[in-house]
Design a protein around this motif. Sequence first.
Motif, short mmCIF file in Angstrom:
data_model
loop_
_atom_site.label_atom_id
_atom_site.label_comp_id
_atom_site.label_asym_id
_atom_site.label_seq_id
_atom_site.Cartn_x
_atom_site.Cartn_y
_atom_site.Cartn_z
N LEU A 1 43.77 43.51 34.70
CA LEU A 1 43.94 41.99 34.38
C LEU A 1 44.57 41.45 35.79
CD1 LEU A 1 44.70 41.36 30.91
CD2 LEU A 1 42.50 41.11 31.84
N GLN A 2 45.32 42.47 36.54
CA GLN A 2 45.92 42.03 37.61
C GLN A 2 45.09 41.55 38.79
OE1 GLN A 2 49.18 44.76 38.48
NE2 GLN A 2 49.55 44.76 36.24
N SER A 3 45.51 40.88 39.63
CA SER A 3 44.78 40.30 40.80
C SER A 3 45.63 40.77 42.14
CB SER A 3 44.41 39.03 40.86
OG SER A 3 45.62 38.03 41.40
N THR B 1 40.30 36.21 28.32
CA THR B 1 40.05 36.84 29.41
C THR B 1 38.38 37.06 29.82
OG1 THR B 1 39.86 39.05 28.36
CG2 THR B 1 42.01 38.05 28.92
N GLY B 2 37.73 36.82 28.97
CA GLY B 2 36.30 36.81 29.22
C GLY B 2 36.03 38.38 29.02
N GLY C 1 36.60 36.45 37.30
CA GLY C 1 37.47 36.47 38.63
C GLY C 1 38.05 35.52 38.79
N SER C 2 38.02 34.26 37.85
CA SER C 2 38.96 33.23 37.93
C SER C 2 40.42 33.50 37.64
CB SER C 2 38.44 32.07 36.98
OG SER C 2 38.32 32.63 35.82
N LEU D 1 50.40 36.41 36.79
CA LEU D 1 48.91 35.86 37.12
C LEU D 1 47.86 36.87 37.10
CD1 LEU D 1 47.57 33.45 38.51
CD2 LEU D 1 47.95 34.79 40.90
N ASN D 2 47.14 36.66 36.19
CA ASN D 2 45.79 37.59 35.86
C ASN D 2 44.75 36.87 36.31
OD1 ASN D 2 47.43 38.54 32.74
ND2 ASN D 2 47.58 39.43 34.73
#
Length: 340
Positions: free
Chosen positions: A65-67, A50-51, A99-100, A93-94
């Motif tokens: 983690l959601q967008s 996840t970074g 931001g990727s 989708l996370n």
Amino acid sequence: MEDIAGPPTENGASIAVQIVLSAPFPMVLTDPRLEDNPIVFVNRAFEKATGYSAAQAIGRNCRFLQSAKTDPKTVQRIRDGIAKGEEVSADILNCREDGSPFWNRLLIAPLRNEQGEVQYFFGVQKVLGEPPEAEADEKLNFMLREIQHRVKNHLMMVVGLIRLHSREDVPAEAFEKLARRVETLQLLYEELNASGGENRDAVALGGYLSRIVNSLSELGGGGSLLVDLDIDSFTVPLEVAVNCGLIISEATTNAMQHAFVGREAGHIRLSVHENNAGDMRVELADDGVGMPKDAEWPNNSSLGGRIIQQLAKSMDGTLRMASGPRGSVVTLRIPRIKRD
């Protein structure tokens, strides 16, 4: 929850913590007893995927983690499963810390205490290289579910021991034994991940057990123990591999602790055979000093002894040790088993 998420201490606890931290699959632990069910533990694989560092993730609900493009129906299904205390799986989708976006296959399960109360939610993850439709869904789901099932049964012990250590002095041996059991599951994950997947419920038993023995001998013997292998090539169901792995792990550790007292080097021999009738025989022999006359292994008065006796019994197997001045031999015999 600093006693779970904080840095490991320099004793036996650090071994258990380091193994869980270094597991090759992302792991998350949340605490529903705290407001908003925040994250209380992540491992290094989570940070890499996840970074986000542990410091950035701990204390926050997983929704960070959601967008904006995350499917709200998927989010609601996860929330409903958690609210009901049920296992739930989803492809979601996370977003990484930079931001990727990335697709994440998530499996969540409750960890309950002896009273059946949910203490934590345990999640394992798989970062998908492509959208879910492009993945080998069946094999991937199988692997994740099996690893989740095995690991979650041990993770509560890991957490409990770490918490207990923060309050009182716990023998390092307790952490080391637990760490070995967790490590056998990590090796199993790697064995499944490396397999061709022709039979998703099959593990090459000889290869798996040899990895356990070699790993433990290198860890505990400092390179002074030589391991000989005499292995037939055959596969067994996953459950049998797990049970045999835990038994051989205990037997190998027992040999390292007692067989070579006063000696700088020694030999361990692992034999794994199957006869024409399909019966299996696994032997672990050492050339050590032998067990003391009044010693018993497995010892039913210890938790470890009771565990491995029960594991052997669950396979309709027998577990015996023969010991003398030229060393000891542990023999596990398992009658023919059905292999689907």
